[in-house]
Design a protein around this motif. Structure first.
Motif, PDB file in Angstrom:
ATOM      1  N   GLU A   1      11.239   2.133  -5.712  1.00 51.21           N
ATOM      2  CA  GLU A   1      11.602   1.962  -7.120  1.00 51.21           C
ATOM      3  C   GLU A   1      11.549   3.307  -7.838  1.00 51.21           C
ATOM      4  OE1 GLU A   1      12.532  -0.959  -8.346  1.00 51.21           O
ATOM      5  OE2 GLU A   1      12.003  -2.144  -6.561  1.00 51.21           O
ATOM      6  N   LYS A   2      12.600   3.588  -8.641  1.00 51.86           N
ATOM      7  CA  LYS A   2      12.600   4.831  -9.419  1.00 51.86           C
ATOM      8  C   LYS A   2      11.658   4.675 -10.602  1.00 51.86           C
ATOM      9  CE  LYS A   2      16.417   6.189 -11.471  1.00 51.86           C
ATOM     10  NZ  LYS A   2      17.739   6.845 -11.650  1.00 51.86           N
ATOM     11  N   VAL A   3      10.647   5.551 -10.690  1.00 58.40           N
ATOM     12  CA  VAL A   3       9.628   5.432 -11.734  1.00 58.40           C
ATOM     13  C   VAL A   3       9.629   6.599 -12.711  1.00 58.40           C
ATOM     14  CG1 VAL A   3       8.131   4.006 -10.291  1.00 58.40           C
ATOM     15  CG2 VAL A   3       7.883   6.502 -10.220  1.00 58.40           C
TER      16      VAL A   3
ATOM     17  N   LEU B   1       1.209  12.340 -14.448  1.00 63.00           N
ATOM     18  CA  LEU B   1       1.068  12.528 -13.005  1.00 63.00           C
ATOM     19  C   LEU B   1       2.353  12.145 -12.281  1.00 63.00           C
ATOM     20  CD1 LEU B   1      -2.585  11.329 -12.307  1.00 63.00           C
ATOM     21  CD2 LEU B   1      -1.733  13.663 -12.472  1.00 63.00           C
ATOM     22  N   LEU B   2       2.998  11.053 -12.687  1.00 66.74           N
ATOM     23  CA  LEU B   2       4.275  10.686 -12.075  1.00 66.74           C
ATOM     24  C   LEU B   2       5.309  11.800 -12.265  1.00 66.74           C
ATOM     25  CD1 LEU B   2       4.560   6.908 -13.041  1.00 66.74           C
ATOM     26  CD2 LEU B   2       4.364   7.829 -10.714  1.00 66.74           C
ATOM     27  N   ALA B   3       5.358  12.371 -13.465  1.00 66.72           N
ATOM     28  CA  ALA B   3       6.313  13.443 -13.745  1.00 66.72           C
ATOM     29  C   ALA B   3       6.038  14.689 -12.919  1.00 66.72           C
ATOM     30  CB  ALA B   3       6.292  13.791 -15.235  1.00 66.72           C
ATOM     31  N   ASN B   4       4.815  14.830 -12.436  1.00 65.83           N
ATOM     32  CA  ASN B   4       4.450  15.956 -11.573  1.00 65.83           C
ATOM     33  C   ASN B   4       4.508  15.596 -10.089  1.00 65.83           C
ATOM     34  OD1 ASN B   4       3.378  18.563 -13.058  1.00 65.83           O
ATOM     35  ND2 ASN B   4       2.813  16.812 -14.335  1.00 65.83           N
ATOM     36  N   GLY B   5       5.110  14.459  -9.766  1.00 65.28           N
ATOM     37  CA  GLY B   5       5.351  14.116  -8.371  1.00 65.28           C
ATOM     38  C   GLY B   5       4.251  13.335  -7.694  1.00 65.28           C
ATOM     39  N   THR B   6       3.236  12.893  -8.450  1.00 64.43           N
ATOM     40  CA  THR B   6       2.118  12.160  -7.865  1.00 64.43           C
ATOM     41  C   THR B   6       2.439  10.673  -7.857  1.00 64.43           C
ATOM     42  OG1 THR B   6       0.502  13.816  -8.530  1.00 64.43           O
ATOM     43  CG2 THR B   6      -0.326  11.604  -8.099  1.00 64.43           C
ATOM     44  N   THR B   7       2.656  10.127  -6.675  1.00 64.83           N
ATOM     45  CA  THR B   7       3.052   8.729  -6.545  1.00 64.83           C
ATOM     46  C   THR B   7       1.861   7.807  -6.277  1.00 64.83           C
ATOM     47  OG1 THR B   7       3.610   9.225  -4.232  1.00 64.83           O
ATOM     48  CG2 THR B   7       5.405   9.233  -5.823  1.00 64.83           C
ATOM     49  N   THR B   8       0.767   8.372  -5.779  1.00 60.84           N
ATOM     50  CA  THR B   8      -0.466   7.624  -5.532  1.00 60.84           C
ATOM     51  C   THR B   8      -1.622   8.407  -6.135  1.00 60.84           C
ATOM     52  OG1 THR B   8       0.371   6.693  -3.457  1.00 60.84           O
ATOM     53  CG2 THR B   8      -2.011   6.702  -3.759  1.00 60.84           C
ATOM     54  N   ALA B   9      -2.502   7.707  -6.865  1.00 61.67           N
ATOM     55  CA  ALA B   9      -3.636   8.399  -7.489  1.00 61.67           C
ATOM     56  C   ALA B   9      -4.902   7.570  -7.354  1.00 61.67           C
ATOM     57  CB  ALA B   9      -3.358   8.685  -8.959  1.00 61.67           C
ATOM     58  N   LEU B  10      -5.979   8.255  -7.001  1.00 62.87           N
ATOM     59  CA  LEU B  10      -7.311   7.666  -6.887  1.00 62.87           C
ATOM     60  C   LEU B  10      -8.083   8.078  -8.137  1.00 62.87           C
ATOM     61  CD1 LEU B  10      -9.528   6.210  -5.270  1.00 62.87           C
ATOM     62  CD2 LEU B  10      -9.865   8.302  -3.959  1.00 62.87           C
TER      63      LEU B  10
ATOM     64  N   ASN C   1      -3.769   4.794 -25.118  1.00 63.80           N
ATOM     65  CA  ASN C   1      -2.999   6.015 -25.392  1.00 63.80           C
ATOM     66  C   ASN C   1      -3.213   7.062 -24.309  1.00 63.80           C
ATOM     67  OD1 ASN C   1      -1.848   5.081 -27.755  1.00 63.80           O
ATOM     68  ND2 ASN C   1      -3.448   5.912 -29.077  1.00 63.80           N
ATOM     69  N   VAL C   2      -4.463   7.289 -23.956  1.00 61.47           N
ATOM     70  CA  VAL C   2      -4.761   8.319 -22.953  1.00 61.47           C
ATOM     71  C   VAL C   2      -4.260   7.891 -21.572  1.00 61.47           C
ATOM     72  CG1 VAL C   2      -6.584   9.624 -21.804  1.00 61.47           C
ATOM     73  CG2 VAL C   2      -6.747   9.155 -24.259  1.00 61.47           C
ATOM     74  N   TYR C   3      -4.525   6.653 -21.192  1.00 60.47           N
ATOM     75  CA  TYR C   3      -4.185   6.207 -19.843  1.00 60.47           C
ATOM     76  C   TYR C   3      -2.674   6.121 -19.627  1.00 60.47           C
ATOM     77  CZ  TYR C   3      -9.101   5.162 -18.815  1.00 60.47           C
ATOM     78  OH  TYR C   3     -10.447   5.259 -18.573  1.00 60.47           O
ATOM     79  N   GLN C   4      -1.930   5.687 -20.626  1.00 61.42           N
ATOM     80  CA  GLN C   4      -0.476   5.680 -20.470  1.00 61.42           C
ATOM     81  C   GLN C   4       0.054   7.096 -20.266  1.00 61.42           C
ATOM     82  OE1 GLN C   4       1.145   3.508 -23.867  1.00 61.42           O
ATOM     83  NE2 GLN C   4       1.294   1.655 -22.615  1.00 61.42           N
ATOM     84  N   ASP C   5      -0.531   8.014 -21.010  1.00 59.54           N
ATOM     85  CA  ASP C   5      -0.057   9.399 -20.930  1.00 59.54           C
ATOM     86  C   ASP C   5      -0.423  10.047 -19.599  1.00 59.54           C
ATOM     87  OD1 ASP C   5       1.245  11.659 -21.965  1.00 59.54           O
ATOM     88  OD2 ASP C   5      -0.645  12.531 -22.616  1.00 59.54           O
TER      89      ASP C   5
ATOM     90  N   GLU D   1      -3.831  -1.874 -14.873  1.00 59.01           N
ATOM     91  CA  GLU D   1      -2.632  -2.560 -15.369  1.00 59.01           C
ATOM     92  C   GLU D   1      -1.534  -1.570 -15.735  1.00 59.01           C
ATOM     93  OE1 GLU D   1      -4.431  -4.704 -18.536  1.00 59.01           O
ATOM     94  OE2 GLU D   1      -4.956  -6.446 -17.297  1.00 59.01           O
ATOM     95  N   ILE D   2      -1.896  -0.423 -16.294  1.00 58.81           N
ATOM     96  CA  ILE D   2      -0.905   0.600 -16.647  1.00 58.81           C
ATOM     97  C   ILE D   2      -0.272   1.188 -15.389  1.00 58.81           C
ATOM     98  CG2 ILE D   2      -0.671   2.911 -17.644  1.00 58.81           C
ATOM     99  CD1 ILE D   2      -2.685   1.968 -19.823  1.00 58.81           C
ATOM    100  N   CYS D   3      -1.079   1.432 -14.353  1.00 57.49           N
ATOM    101  CA  CYS D   3      -0.514   1.882 -13.071  1.00 57.49           C
ATOM    102  C   CYS D   3       0.504   0.863 -12.562  1.00 57.49           C
ATOM    103  CB  CYS D   3      -1.615   2.071 -12.035  1.00 57.49           C
ATOM    104  SG  CYS D   3      -2.715   3.466 -12.333  1.00 57.49           S
ATOM    105  N   ALA D   4       0.142  -0.409 -12.643  1.00 53.36           N
ATOM    106  CA  ALA D   4       1.036  -1.469 -12.184  1.00 53.36           C
ATOM    107  C   ALA D   4       2.342  -1.464 -12.979  1.00 53.36           C
ATOM    108  CB  ALA D   4       0.344  -2.824 -12.302  1.00 53.36           C
ATOM    109  N   GLN D   5       2.242  -1.339 -14.299  1.00 57.00           N
ATOM    110  CA  GLN D   5       3.423  -1.375 -15.166  1.00 57.00           C
ATOM    111  C   GLN D   5       4.333  -0.174 -14.947  1.00 57.00           C
ATOM    112  OE1 GLN D   5       1.536  -1.496 -18.989  1.00 57.00           O
ATOM    113  NE2 GLN D   5       0.711  -3.559 -18.676  1.00 57.00           N
ATOM    114  N   LYS D   6       3.745   0.996 -14.765  1.00 59.77           N
ATOM    115  CA  LYS D   6       4.540   2.212 -14.649  1.00 59.77           C
ATOM    116  C   LYS D   6       4.996   2.483 -13.216  1.00 59.77           C
ATOM    117  CE  LYS D   6       2.839   4.590 -18.754  1.00 59.77           C
ATOM    118  NZ  LYS D   6       4.166   4.705 -19.399  1.00 59.77           N
TER     119      LYS D   6
END
Length: 455
Positions: free
Chosen positions: A449-451, A127-136, A118-122, A151-156
């Motif tokens: 890809e549009k994410v 972060l994607l919605a705020n323009g962050t395309t790469t995250a460490l 739940n937390v990781y999907q959110d 895996e969630i990063c990969a899926q989204k």
């Protein structure tokens, strides 16, 4: 011309250098099947009109509407993914108390994979919605939950660099939240590296395992040594905290009789693929060691205001050749937006230069030559982050990934004060950087890809 899978038309802003922003007015960006920018075409180029004629009206052609602009996707170099669940709370207490009273109890809950999901999907979606395309990302000590984040990063569709956190020292970590022992910590880390490397083989935008000692106070000498050996064995990224606060910096000096930088280097943890968060108390020798090893600094300006007891001299470090990127440090920093951290980076640099203690004469109050501009802060969030990770990201240029934010300045609920059709584009850029909210980020693309879309 048909070799391009997508063609985009519009005005873009991208860093030409750390201090200069390039304005690409009505350019064409030709993207190949791998999601890389294969050709950038200006209106003056001979190929421009033939490309337009070939692609206009096709499904794989996108032209920006009036008031819309391309920015590179942001590169976030320090975020604690599990701490998204406590973002915006408990920022009024010292770091040591904050960790033990709030953060460690929260992170211990990530043994529950349903809670972690739940937390990781959110957090990835936010972060994607705020323009962050790469995250460490820092995850937790839990191997399974850390792999779930990858895996969630990969899926989204986000480019994720994920670390299973190591905290093995029983004297420094609570009984309820730590690795079982040093051997288990190292074995779990190695298994995590292998699992993420296997996952990466089927992920277009890339996912990467990261060797992650939380910080020196949480790790035994044997763990630090073993993690350095694993980083070398698998040529992985490394991340940790370094010289963040008076407490942490002084702890390491007492334990090793040397600063964080040299202690980390002793264990093989400073390398070209290392990113160290905060680094507020680096001295000249520490900074030189960062340059020598290719280690990057992640500047977390909002978080530093709460927990770092200082303002890091970013301009000085950059002038020495240290690679620097930007991070939110959720939840030490309350905001998931690198726009907010870009703004704070400029603000705190001005405060460092001017000083804050009005009891002192003006000439004694600040640190000369400390200010950075909005152009430089933008560079840290984009190209600087890409260079820190040694990846072709963070610029809208040929042979870089098509990682972009589409910014709409005319959204009714967040309209920017642009009243003239021919307003100077340098001014438009500044207004974007200072005033954009998440509502203005219409679309986000990663590796072609549009994410994320707000339409």
């Amino acid at each position: 011309m048909r070799k391009y899978t997508q063609v985009f038309q519009g005005t873009a802003f991208s860093s030409k250098s750390p201090k200069e922003v390039q304005i690409l007015k009505e350019y064409l960006f030709c993207v190949n099947a791998n999601g890389m920018i294969e050709k950038v075409v200006s209106p003056e180029d001979a190929d421009y009109q033939p490309l337009l004629d070939a692609f206009q009206g096709e499904e794989n052609f996108l032209r920006l509407a009036e008031g819309q602009y391309f920015l590179p996707g942001f590169v976030e170099l320090h975020v604690h993914a599990p701490q998204w669940a406590q973002a915006g709370t408990a920022l009024d207490i010292p770091l040591y108390d904050w960790l033990n009273t709030y953060t460690f109890p929260l992170e211990s809950k990530f043994s529950d994979l349903d809670f972690a999901k739940n937390v990781y999907q959110d957090v990835v979606s936010t972060l994607l919605a705020n323009g962050t395309t790469t995250a460490l990302y820092f995850a937790t000590v839990h191997k399974e939950a850390s792999l779930l984040l990858a895996e969630i990063c990969a899926q989204k569709g986000q480019r994720g660099l994920v670390g299973k956190v190591v905290m093995d020292d029983p004297e420094q970590n609570p009984d309820y939240y730590r690795d079982a022992d040093t051997q288990t910590a190292l074995a779990d880390t190695e298994e995590f590296i292998l699992a993420v490397n296997k996952l990466a083989k089927r992920v277009k935008q890339g996912v990467y395992p990261v060797v992650t000692p939380r910080f020196i106070p949480s790790c035994s000498d044997d763990a630090l040594k073993g993690l350095g050996e694993l980083a070398a064995k698998y040529d992985t990224y490394v991340q940790s905290h370094c010289s963040e606060s008076d407490w942490e910096h002084d702890y390491v000096k007492k334990r090793f009789d040397k600063n964080d930088a040299f202690a980390l280097h002793h264990f093989g943890l400073l390398r070209d693929k290392s990113v160290m968060a905060h680094c507020n108390f680096l001295n000249e020798n520490d900074a030189d060691l960062f340059v020598e090893t290719g280690t990057a600094v992640c500047h977390c300006p909002i978080s530093n205001a709460y927990f770092a007891n200082s303002v890091i001299p970013i301009a000085h470090l950059h002038s020495k050749g240290v690679e620097i990127g930007l991070g939110t440090d959720i939840s030490g920093g309350f905001s998931p937006s690198l726009f907010d951290n870009v703004r704070q980076a400029v603000i705190v640099s001005r405060m460092l230069e001017d000083g804050v203690n009005t009891a002192l004469p003006a000439e004694e109050r600040g640190v000369a030559n400390s200010r950075i501009t909005i152009n430089e802060a933008f560079y840290l969030a984009t190209a600087g982050g890409g260079e820190s990770l040694s990846l072709p990201i963070g610029r809208l240029a040929e042979n870089y990934a098509w990682d972009v934010q589409i910014i709409d300045t005319s959204v009714s609920s967040a309209k920017l004060p642009i009243y003239h059709a021919k307003e100077d584009l340098h001014d438009v850029f500044q207004k974007i950087m200072y005033l954009v909210r998440s509502e203005n980020i219409r679309e986000v693309w990663v590796q072609g890809e549009k994410v994320h879309s707000r339409y």
